[in-house]
Design a protein around this motif. Sequence first.
Motif, mmCIF file in Angstrom:
data_model
loop_
_atom_site.group_PDB
_atom_site.id
_atom_site.type_symbol
_atom_site.label_atom_id
_atom_site.label_comp_id
_atom_site.label_asym_id
_atom_site.label_seq_id
_atom_site.Cartn_x
_atom_site.Cartn_y
_atom_site.Cartn_z
ATOM 1 N N CYS A 89 66.816 28.818 35.989
ATOM 2 C CA CYS A 89 66.689 30.085 36.730
ATOM 3 C C CYS A 89 67.065 29.900 38.198
ATOM 4 C CB CYS A 89 65.256 30.601 36.600
ATOM 5 S SG CYS A 89 65.035 32.319 37.090
ATOM 6 N N VAL A 90 66.707 28.763 38.787
ATOM 7 C CA VAL A 90 67.111 28.458 40.171
ATOM 8 C C VAL A 90 68.632 28.432 40.281
ATOM 9 C CG1 VAL A 90 67.085 26.716 41.986
ATOM 10 C CG2 VAL A 90 65.001 27.186 40.694
ATOM 11 N N CYS A 91 69.285 27.782 39.319
ATOM 12 C CA CYS A 91 70.755 27.730 39.320
ATOM 13 C C CYS A 91 71.361 29.131 39.206
ATOM 14 C CB CYS A 91 71.246 26.856 38.165
ATOM 15 S SG CYS A 91 70.798 25.112 38.306
ATOM 16 N N ALA A 92 70.763 29.957 38.352
ATOM 17 C CA ALA A 92 71.276 31.322 38.178
ATOM 18 C C ALA A 92 71.207 32.108 39.482
ATOM 19 C CB ALA A 92 70.485 32.038 37.075
ATOM 20 N N GLY A 93 70.091 31.983 40.200
ATOM 21 C CA GLY A 93 69.947 32.701 41.465
ATOM 22 C C GLY A 93 70.937 32.239 42.514
ATOM 23 N N ALA A 94 71.126 30.931 42.615
ATOM 24 C CA ALA A 94 72.081 30.396 43.592
ATOM 25 C C ALA A 94 73.500 30.871 43.298
ATOM 26 C CB ALA A 94 72.013 28.865 43.579
ATOM 27 N N LEU A 95 73.873 30.884 42.033
ATOM 28 C CA LEU A 95 75.216 31.345 41.653
ATOM 29 C C LEU A 95 75.378 32.844 41.898
ATOM 30 C CD1 LEU A 95 75.610 29.304 38.346
ATOM 31 C CD2 LEU A 95 77.046 29.071 40.386
ATOM 32 N N LEU A 96 74.320 33.617 41.691
ATOM 33 C CA LEU A 96 74.393 35.059 41.939
ATOM 34 C C LEU A 96 74.679 35.337 43.411
ATOM 35 C CD1 LEU A 96 73.987 37.911 40.669
ATOM 36 C CD2 LEU A 96 71.578 37.714 41.335
ATOM 37 N N GLY A 97 73.975 34.619 44.292
ATOM 38 C CA GLY A 97 74.232 34.786 45.719
ATOM 39 C C GLY A 97 75.646 34.374 46.099
ATOM 40 N N TRP A 98 76.140 33.306 45.490
ATOM 41 C CA TRP A 98 77.509 32.849 45.752
ATOM 42 C C TRP A 98 78.529 33.889 45.302
ATOM 43 C CZ3 TRP A 98 80.263 28.162 43.000
ATOM 44 C CH2 TRP A 98 81.421 27.838 43.702
ATOM 45 N N ALA A 99 78.278 34.530 44.142
ATOM 46 C CA ALA A 99 79.185 35.580 43.663
ATOM 47 C C ALA A 99 79.261 36.722 44.668
ATOM 48 C CB ALA A 99 78.718 36.084 42.304
ATOM 49 N N GLY A 100 78.116 37.064 45.280
ATOM 50 C CA GLY A 100 78.124 38.106 46.302
ATOM 51 C C GLY A 100 78.940 37.719 47.520
ATOM 52 N N MET A 101 78.898 36.466 47.889
ATOM 53 C CA MET A 101 79.673 35.987 49.045
ATOM 54 C C MET A 101 81.174 35.997 48.767
ATOM 55 S SD MET A 101 77.243 32.770 50.159
ATOM 56 C CE MET A 101 78.334 32.270 51.488
ATOM 57 N N MET A 102 81.563 35.909 47.500
ATOM 58 C CA MET A 102 82.979 35.816 47.129
ATOM 59 C C MET A 102 83.555 37.148 46.649
ATOM 60 S SD MET A 102 83.638 32.693 47.801
ATOM 61 C CE MET A 102 85.256 32.506 47.048
ATOM 62 N N ILE A 112 82.039 33.396 38.818
ATOM 63 C CA ILE A 112 80.757 32.828 39.249
ATOM 64 C C ILE A 112 79.607 33.659 38.691
ATOM 65 C CG2 ILE A 112 79.320 32.310 41.254
ATOM 66 C CD1 ILE A 112 81.930 31.907 42.839
ATOM 67 N N LEU A 113 79.784 34.979 38.695
ATOM 68 C CA LEU A 113 78.751 35.875 38.178
ATOM 69 C C LEU A 113 78.504 35.635 36.687
ATOM 70 C CD1 LEU A 113 76.915 38.165 39.093
ATOM 71 C CD2 LEU A 113 78.748 39.768 38.541
ATOM 72 N N LEU A 114 79.581 35.416 35.930
ATOM 73 C CA LEU A 114 79.428 35.131 34.503
ATOM 74 C C LEU A 114 78.670 33.823 34.286
ATOM 75 C CD1 LEU A 114 82.996 36.126 33.219
ATOM 76 C CD2 LEU A 114 80.869 37.422 32.952
ATOM 77 N N LEU A 115 78.959 32.818 35.109
ATOM 78 C CA LEU A 115 78.242 31.554 35.003
ATOM 79 C C LEU A 115 76.762 31.737 35.328
ATOM 80 C CD1 LEU A 115 78.614 28.537 34.417
ATOM 81 C CD2 LEU A 115 79.079 28.195 36.859
ATOM 82 N N SER A 116 76.479 32.567 36.322
ATOM 83 C CA SER A 116 75.090 32.874 36.669
ATOM 84 C C SER A 116 74.356 33.509 35.500
ATOM 85 C CB SER A 116 75.056 33.808 37.887
ATOM 86 O OG SER A 116 73.749 34.300 38.122
ATOM 87 N N ARG A 117 75.036 34.419 34.799
ATOM 88 C CA ARG A 117 74.398 35.086 33.656
ATOM 89 C C ARG A 117 74.100 34.092 32.532
ATOM 90 N NH1 ARG A 117 71.970 39.407 34.892
ATOM 91 N NH2 ARG A 117 72.221 40.348 32.837
ATOM 92 N N LEU A 118 74.972 33.101 32.360
ATOM 93 C CA LEU A 118 74.727 32.078 31.342
ATOM 94 C C LEU A 118 73.470 31.275 31.673
ATOM 95 C CD1 LEU A 118 78.360 30.751 30.704
ATOM 96 C CD2 LEU A 118 76.967 32.120 29.134
ATOM 97 N N PHE A 119 73.339 30.854 32.928
ATOM 98 C CA PHE A 119 72.153 30.104 33.328
ATOM 99 C C PHE A 119 70.891 30.958 33.190
ATOM 100 C CE2 PHE A 119 74.950 26.966 35.395
ATOM 101 C CZ PHE A 119 74.247 25.807 35.141
ATOM 102 N N VAL A 182 69.910 39.306 46.942
ATOM 103 C CA VAL A 182 69.335 39.301 45.596
ATOM 104 C C VAL A 182 69.341 37.886 45.028
ATOM 105 C CG1 VAL A 182 69.612 40.147 43.232
ATOM 106 C CG2 VAL A 182 69.963 41.707 45.149
ATOM 107 N N GLY A 183 70.450 37.171 45.213
ATOM 108 C CA GLY A 183 70.548 35.813 44.706
ATOM 109 C C GLY A 183 69.592 34.856 45.409
ATOM 110 N N THR A 184 69.397 35.027 46.702
ATOM 111 C CA THR A 184 68.479 34.159 47.450
ATOM 112 C C THR A 184 67.057 34.285 46.927
ATOM 113 O OG1 THR A 184 69.856 34.327 49.433
ATOM 114 C CG2 THR A 184 67.576 33.615 49.735
ATOM 115 N N LEU A 185 66.599 35.527 46.745
ATOM 116 C CA LEU A 185 65.262 35.736 46.200
ATOM 117 C C LEU A 185 65.179 35.234 44.759
ATOM 118 C CD1 LEU A 185 62.423 36.832 46.569
ATOM 119 C CD2 LEU A 185 63.264 39.104 45.907
#
Length: 402
Positions: A89-102, A112-119, A182-185
């Motif tokens: 879940c920590v990995c998913a949140g970090a990737l979600l925030g990264w997707a927002g930055m990109m 990146i968002l798809l990878l976040s959903r997998l995690f 959202v990803g940070t939280l």
Amino acid sequence: MGSSQTSDASPVSRVLSVVLFNLLVYIVIGLPNAVLTIFVHTVLGYSTTLAGLTFALQYLATFAARSSAGRLVDKIGPKPVVIGGLLSCVCAGALLGWAGMMQHMPAVSLGILLLSRLFLGWAESWTSTGVIIWNIHRAGAENTALAISWNGICSYGGIALGAPVGATLALIPSPYGGLVAVGTLSAALPLFGLALIGFYQGAQPHPSTETPLSFRKALRLVLWHGCALAAGSIGFAAISSFLALYYAAHHWAGAATALAVFGGVFVCIRFFFASQIKRRGGVFVAIISLLVETIGLGIIGIFPSRHNALLGAALTGAGFSLLFPALGVLAVNKAGPRNRGAALSAYSIFLDLAIACSGFTLGPIIEFSGYTAMFLTSAGCCLLGALISYLLQRVRHSPLVA
């Protein structure tokens, strides 16, 4: 917080202290619910079908992880599995925030968002399965319905809490707002869970001379219970994946509120009426639940207005609320103490698969026939689930308590 410390505690208090970890993960699941499909469709510029598939990918990952979750819970105990879920879940949140930055690079952001959903799907599977079996160990097999019900209260309560919080965070201007916030939280909450779980004593696997149940046999064991659950889960997918887009298509405000109402009603029904499963039987409760869900989805489809959408979301939440525990108690108790994890994972797969497949089916229905057809199709699936549950009652596969 070992078993010696909880031996004199009530079953509810034993369950609540562990179900917190599931609450944290489901808040993370709820955070992007009101913004994810809109981000993919509006910000990144992809179709509603791809937006729906992005949302549904989480449940495809949950489906893929169920077998390992159940097998490991039965083999090494639930606590290590819950820890693995929180890490994912920590990995998913970090990737979600990264997707927002990109977001200025749509293809990269989507990847990146798809990878976040997998995690996130992996996190949901391991945490939910581990927490339920952990609580059955702590509260006793006679309180299986209690363990499943409170897990659901925290699950959808977390979604109801997370959706409006995520919608509010999405309004914060970039670079530190939107999906980044959202990803940070989303990463911070499971980190808190990991810091806390070290104070808990785990539960050992159930000692038994029984041959472990293969996952294929577990699937056959819970097949019809799972089919009824899958039919009702389509309604949940329709609300979770597409209600925000439905509001946006009609230029209505309040999509996050409707999602919160769906989750809030779900929690209230689960809290006040879960005892009806033991009193009236799981199959009876499942039939009533699916009929209420059918009515809710029908109202949204046939009478399009903002108020009716809110009413329909509330009824759908009320109907979906008791479906999982009503049939889940029957499914889990069929497998015996040694194989509860395998049976629970096999049963849960039907929910995951139904929601994942909805991304492939409901999105195209919207594109070719509109939202009315999509909601009515979902209502028809729930009605089919009620029929399957009725046939279960006729066959009487198993009693409520093993």
